[in-house]
Design an enzyme around this catalytic site. Structure first.
Site, PDB file in Angstrom:
ATOM      1  N   GLU A 170       0.806  -1.205   0.000  1.00 26.63           N
ATOM      2  CA  GLU A 170       0.000   0.000   0.000  1.00 26.63           C
ATOM      3  C   GLU A 170       0.842   1.259   0.000  1.00 26.63           C
ATOM      4  O   GLU A 170       1.921   1.301   0.586  1.00 26.63           O
ATOM      5  CB  GLU A 170      -0.897  -0.001   1.241  1.00 26.63           C
ATOM      6  CG  GLU A 170      -1.983  -1.042   1.115  1.00 26.63           C
ATOM      7  CD  GLU A 170      -2.868  -1.135   2.339  1.00 26.63           C
ATOM      8  OE1 GLU A 170      -4.029  -1.513   2.173  1.00 26.63           O
ATOM      9  OE2 GLU A 170      -2.409  -0.829   3.443  1.00 26.63           O
ATOM     10  N   CYS A 227       3.228   8.287   1.500  1.00 24.04           N
ATOM     11  CA  CYS A 227       3.810   7.295   2.395  1.00 24.04           C
ATOM     12  C   CYS A 227       3.973   6.013   1.577  1.00 24.04           C
ATOM     13  O   CYS A 227       2.986   5.453   1.104  1.00 24.04           O
ATOM     14  CB  CYS A 227       2.822   7.113   3.546  1.00 24.04           C
ATOM     15  SG  CYS A 227       3.316   5.930   4.759  1.00 24.04           S
ATOM     16  N   CYS A 262       6.493  -7.616   6.813  1.00 23.89           N
ATOM     17  CA  CYS A 262       7.568  -7.063   7.649  1.00 23.89           C
ATOM     18  C   CYS A 262       8.086  -8.165   8.569  1.00 23.89           C
ATOM     19  O   CYS A 262       7.354  -9.089   8.910  1.00 23.89           O
ATOM     20  CB  CYS A 262       7.018  -5.906   8.486  1.00 23.89           C
ATOM     21  SG  CYS A 262       8.294  -4.903   9.265  1.00 23.89           S
ATOM     22  N   CYS A 299       6.473  -5.474  15.618  1.00 23.51           N
ATOM     23  CA  CYS A 299       6.135  -4.488  16.651  1.00 23.51           C
ATOM     24  C   CYS A 299       4.695  -4.776  17.076  1.00 23.51           C
ATOM     25  O   CYS A 299       3.818  -4.988  16.229  1.00 23.51           O
ATOM     26  CB  CYS A 299       6.272  -3.072  16.105  1.00 23.51           C
ATOM     27  SG  CYS A 299       7.959  -2.742  15.548  1.00 23.51           S
ATOM     28  N   CYS A 336       1.586  -2.713  15.726  1.00 23.21           N
ATOM     29  CA  CYS A 336       1.536  -2.413  14.286  1.00 23.21           C
ATOM     30  C   CYS A 336       0.836  -3.526  13.537  1.00 23.21           C
ATOM     31  O   CYS A 336       1.141  -4.707  13.720  1.00 23.21           O
ATOM     32  CB  CYS A 336       2.958  -2.240  13.749  1.00 23.21           C
ATOM     33  SG  CYS A 336       3.002  -1.926  11.977  1.00 23.21           S
ATOM     34  N   CYS A 382      -1.722   5.410  10.026  1.00 19.89           N
ATOM     35  CA  CYS A 382      -0.436   4.818  10.414  1.00 19.89           C
ATOM     36  C   CYS A 382      -0.595   3.431  10.987  1.00 19.89           C
ATOM     37  O   CYS A 382      -1.387   3.220  11.888  1.00 19.89           O
ATOM     38  CB  CYS A 382       0.162   5.580  11.574  1.00 19.89           C
ATOM     39  SG  CYS A 382       0.966   7.033  11.155  1.00 19.89           S
TER      40      CYS A 382
HETATM   41  N1  SAH Z   1       9.630  -0.083   9.893  1.00 20.04           N
HETATM   42  C1  SAH Z   1       9.773   1.344   9.814  1.00 20.04           C
HETATM   43  C2  SAH Z   1       8.834   1.927   8.793  1.00 20.04           C
HETATM   44  C3  SAH Z   1       7.370   1.856   9.190  1.00 20.04           C
HETATM   45  S1  SAH Z   1       6.913   3.433   9.639  1.00 20.04           S
HETATM   46  C4  SAH Z   1       9.594   1.949  11.185  1.00 20.04           C
HETATM   47  O1  SAH Z   1       9.209   1.230  12.083  1.00 20.04           O
HETATM   48  O2  SAH Z   1       9.880   3.127  11.355  1.00 20.04           O
HETATM   49  C5  SAH Z   1       5.341   3.261  10.275  1.00 20.04           C
HETATM   50  C6  SAH Z   1       5.168   4.125  11.506  1.00 20.04           C
HETATM   51  O3  SAH Z   1       3.840   3.961  12.027  1.00 20.04           O
HETATM   52  C7  SAH Z   1       6.106   3.704  12.590  1.00 20.04           C
HETATM   53  O4  SAH Z   1       6.513   4.777  13.374  1.00 20.04           O
HETATM   54  C8  SAH Z   1       5.221   2.784  13.390  1.00 20.04           C
HETATM   55  O5  SAH Z   1       5.758   2.576  14.639  1.00 20.04           O
HETATM   56  C9  SAH Z   1       3.911   3.541  13.371  1.00 20.04           C
HETATM   57  N2  SAH Z   1       2.757   2.703  13.681  1.00 20.04           N
HETATM   58  C10 SAH Z   1       2.638   1.385  13.436  1.00 20.04           C
HETATM   59  N3  SAH Z   1       1.435   0.941  13.856  1.00 20.04           N
HETATM   60  C11 SAH Z   1       0.774   1.997  14.365  1.00 20.04           C
HETATM   61  C12 SAH Z   1      -0.525   2.167  14.916  1.00 20.04           C
HETATM   62  N4  SAH Z   1      -1.374   1.157  15.015  1.00 20.04           N
HETATM   63  N5  SAH Z   1      -0.871   3.397  15.319  1.00 20.04           N
HETATM   64  C13 SAH Z   1      -0.020   4.429  15.183  1.00 20.04           C
HETATM   65  N6  SAH Z   1       1.201   4.332  14.649  1.00 20.04           N
HETATM   66  C14 SAH Z   1       1.614   3.129  14.245  1.00 20.04           C
END
Ligand code: SAH
Length: 387
Positions: free
Chosen positions: A110, A125, A132, A136, A139, A361
């Site tokens: 996406e 974005c 991945c 995390c 996420c 996000c």
């Molecule tokens: N792997 C890289 C690139 C992904 S960036 C990284 O971790 O930086 C995606 C961003 O969205 C990251 O900061 C991640 O921590 C955040 N994110 C992931 N899931 C989320 C959620 N459910 N709510 C808010 N932010 C989230």
């Protein structure tokens, strides 16, 4: 009636026949040599193609008027200028747009366009991987296995698709809607650094897509050994998904911390080339109710960032079906932000955008993975019946 499904019939996809759109200049040159053009001329042809494809957005070889007619026809025989297929496109009531891009059968990722509210900027974005490896816990992409790295061409193609949709060819710099690129989609860009660096070369090329390196931000969960290298190779802006200020908590919610702890991470950040007050590191901090949102943690955050030119981006947690967290209360987020602001850091609270189209996000996740094989088959049958 017997319906035959030709699953290979995909005229526009980047892999068959090979599309040239989105290839870097060195890759184009190599392709032109393979095509039979002598090395000296191949370089010139690569630059001509780059201008048509990445500055003009051309999708038809016949428009390439500085190439002989014969050559145009020969190129069109072997190549296309197509983009990967758009499996789905959604537009949110707040102007956010999401594309689900089918890079190859079963390989979908996406990208999300986020128009700015007050400033004249808009960011795309982009995803760097399908799936991945990081897991995390907050996420949504983390619940999906890594499918594969995206190629440089596939990363650039996401931007080309957005430009097509926004009608922003040629890539003029005046008043355009798409001004910034953030590698904050699916995947961990530093686990795919070669392709990310090559994509950034193409995106920032002044004769092509013309998005300056300072307008490209790469976000990492903390692959420490690759952080200085990212800066040296790309000149891009750095963002760090921090989310916790203590190793015990970060070990849990951003598990890569077990490999590269906070101290190792911050040593790598300090070694990022060119940091100063006009080139700051963005720290992303997702606000998880009762997990990482106390005022004590806000104070610790300020301490941790001492000496690092930094911006802090507080992200209200975006829940997804089955997610184990809640978003912090608004008053908690504001109180947290105030501590950080008082310490002299800009700390905008990121407004959730595109929630109605599931584009916020951390919500990015290929729908294709969730669909069953039977569902996909039913859809293909229905499409064939309509054709
Ligand atoms: N792997 C890289 C690139 C992904 S960036 C990284 O971790 O930086 C995606 C961003 O969205 C990251 O900061 C991640 O921590 C955040 N994110 C992931 N899931 C989320 C959620 N459910 N709510 C808010 N932010 C989230």
């Amino acid at each position: 009636m017997k319906i035959e499904l030709d699953m290979n019939r995909r005229p526009d996809v980047a892999h068959a026949p090979t599309s040239l759109a989105g290839l870097s200049v060195p890759a184009l040159k190599a392709e032109m040599e393979t095509f039979g053009i002598e090395p000296k001329k191949a370089s010139m042809r690569a630059k001509q193609l780059r201008r048509w494809m990445h500055h003009m957005g051309t999708q038809d070889f016949s428009e390439m008027t500085d190439l002989g007619k014969g050559l145009r026809a020969e190129l069109a025989d072997k190549y296309t200028l197509g983009r990967p297929e758009i499996a789905e496109h959604k537009v949110s009531i707040d102007g956010t747009q999401k594309w689900l891009v089918r890079f190859a059968p079963g390989i979908e990722g996406e990208s999300v366009y986020i128009p700015a509210v007050s400033t004249k900027t808009g960011a795309l974005c982009v995803s760097s991987q399908v799936g991945c490896t990081l897991n995390c816990t907050f996420c949504h992409t983390g619940t999906q296995k890594l499918v594969r790295n995206l190629t440089a061409q596939e990363i650039v193609a996401q931007v080309m698709i957005a430009r097509d949709g926004l009608g922003e060819w040629p890539a003029s710099e005046e008043g355009r809607l798409l001004t910034n690129i953030v590698f904050m989609g699916m995947g961990e860009p530093l686990y795919n650094l070669d392709n990310v660096a090559e994509a950034i070369d193409t995106l920032s090329d002044g004769e092509g897509m013309a998005i300056g390196r300072r307008r490209i931000t790469v976000s990492t969960a903390g692959v420490a050994p690759k952080i200085p290298e990212l800066g040296e190779r790309t000149g891009a802006m750095l963002a760090i998904s921090l989310h916790a200020v203590r190793d015990d908590l970060r070990d849990e919610i951003v598990p890569i911390n077990r490999k590269y702890d906070l101290q190792t991470l911050f040593e790598a950040i300090r070694a990022y080339p060119g940091l100063n007050n006009s080139k700051r590191v963005t720290f992303e901090y997702v606000m998880l109710k009762g997990v990482n949102d106390s005022l004590a943690e806000a104070h610790d955050l300020v301490k941790l960032l001492r000496g690092v030119p930094a911006k802090i981006n507080l992200i209200p947690f975006n829940p997804w079906p089955g997610s184990p967290y809640e978003c912090s209360d608004w008053s908690t987020i504001e109180a947290f932000a105030e501590v950080v602001n008082r310490a002299g850091y800009a700390s905008p609270i990121r407004t959730p955008r595109g929630r109605d189209i599931f584009a916020a996000c951390g919500q990015l996740r290929s729908e294709s993975v969730k669909k069953s094989a039977a569902e996909t088959r039913r859809e293909a049958l229905a499409a064939a019946e309509q054709a």
